[in-house]
Design a protein around this motif. Structure first.
Motif, PDB file in Angstrom:
ATOM      1  N   LEU A   1       0.846  -1.189   0.000  1.00 26.37           N
ATOM      2  CA  LEU A   1       0.000   0.000   0.000  1.00 26.37           C
ATOM      3  C   LEU A   1       0.883   1.241   0.000  1.00 26.37           C
ATOM      4  N   PRO A   2       0.636   2.194  -0.887  1.00 25.89           N
ATOM      5  CA  PRO A   2       1.326   3.476  -0.741  1.00 25.89           C
ATOM      6  C   PRO A   2       1.035   4.044   0.647  1.00 25.89           C
TER       7      PRO A   2
ATOM      8  N   ASP B   1      -2.180   5.793   1.246  1.00 25.22           N
ATOM      9  CA  ASP B   1      -3.366   4.943   1.267  1.00 25.22           C
ATOM     10  C   ASP B   1      -3.489   4.209   2.603  1.00 25.22           C
TER      11      ASP B   1
ATOM     12  N   GLU C   1      -2.787  -1.012  -4.339  1.00 24.15           N
ATOM     13  CA  GLU C   1      -3.080   0.366  -4.749  1.00 24.15           C
ATOM     14  C   GLU C   1      -4.427   0.427  -5.472  1.00 24.15           C
ATOM     15  N   HIS C   2      -4.724  -0.575  -6.299  1.00 23.19           N
ATOM     16  CA  HIS C   2      -6.026  -0.630  -6.963  1.00 23.19           C
ATOM     17  C   HIS C   2      -7.136  -0.884  -5.940  1.00 23.19           C
TER      18      HIS C   2
ATOM     19  N   SER D   1      -7.159   0.244  -2.859  1.00 18.52           N
ATOM     20  CA  SER D   1      -7.407   1.556  -2.257  1.00 18.52           C
ATOM     21  C   SER D   1      -8.228   2.437  -3.183  1.00 18.52           C
TER      22      SER D   1
END
Length: 291
Positions: free
Chosen positions: A17-18, A21, A62-63, A65
């Protein structure tokens, strides 16, 4: 032509996860259900959320989030997100001295206060019940005591925010190794073994006990709880440690409001009433009585 999703990382552990996020998810969880997710929990949360990434057919965390916050997926995903991030450690007869105090001290004192009643109903609430091990432990203790005394009956409520663990509690099927702490006499009376155990042996709570334990979903951060206000004993063990001091106090105040006068609140040994505005008499380690 629709845009193809990027290829999944060859090694799932390379998918992260970034930070922004993770912080957004942590803030949401903290605000809505009171559980604090510090940066040290990031890898653990990523590991749990990867299962949701796969279940939804998404390409990456990431997608995931983006699915939550940009594509209006949060409402449908919310129960699954809660199930993923909440920790649900539970054991039968965990911190066993509390159950000894329940049997030897709390129940006799509660019945003495209600001696004018004929066979009163004792209400016990497991307020962070997880998969139900605590609720069924209480049920075993009270069922044995009721069979000895013949002067009360009881009902138990188990609540949790996770729908997944509540479903497990209602099913009341557990791995055989989880019930190792159950005393042999109670195991013989209250546990059923499969006639043909599989590779992973399981046991089930007997129906006579299951009928006395009911489960319901509850967010402890809600401003009010839709349950009875004459509860005799509330167990809230090993969950307040995930809340900050202000939220701990609010939760305790709300729960105490559901206790009858003379009722008991049982916390985990790692928790404390220090710093709260609740005035209760401590009667044993982590056990408090309402005036």
């Amino acid at each position: 032509m629709s845009q193809l999703l990027p290829k999944l990382p060859e090694n799932a552990e390379d998918d992260h996860l970034p930070l922004r996020d993770f912080e957004r998810i942590a803030s949401l969880i903290g605000t809505e259900i009171g559980i604090k997710l510090p940066a040290a929990k990031r890898l653990m949360i990523e590991g749990r959320l990867r299962k949701r990434v796969r279940a939804l057919g998404l390409a990456s965390l990431e997608h995931y989030s983006a699915h939550l916050f940009k594509n209006d997926g949060l409402r449908a995903e919310w129960p699954h997100l809660i199930n993923a991030v909440t920790t649900n450690k539970t054991d039968f007869f965990r911190e066993p001295e509390h159950f000894e105090i329940l049997e030897r001290n709390m129940v006799p004192a509660l019945l003495e206060m209600r001696r004018a009643e004929t066979k009163p109903l004792l209400k016990v609430w497991s307020a962070a019940s997880s998969t139900g091990a605590e609720a069924y432990t209480i049920a075993m203790v009270l069922a044995d005591l009721a069979a000895q005394r013949h002067d009360f009956h009881f009902a138990i409520l188990g609540t949790d925010i996770s729908t997944a663990v509540l479903a497990e509690g209602e099913r009341a099927v557990y791995p055989a190794d989880l019930i190792a702490p159950v005393p042999p006499a109670k195991a013989q009376r209250y546990l059923m073994h499969a006639r043909k155990p599989g590779a992973r042996p399981e046991v089930r709570i007997v129906p006579e006990l299951r009928r006395l334990v009911h489960f319901a979903r509850l967010n402890l951060m809600d401003k009010s709880y839709p349950f009875d206000r004459d509860v005799d004993v509330i167990f809230l063990r090993n969950v307040l440690i995930y809340f900050d001091k202000a939220d701990q106090e609010k939760v305790i105040l709300r729960l105490v409001d559901h206790l009858r006068p003379g009722g008991y609140l049982v916390l985990g040994h790692s928790e404390s009433m220090i710093g709260t505005a609740v005035t209760m008499r401590q009667v044993a380690p982590a056990v408090f009585q309402k005036a």
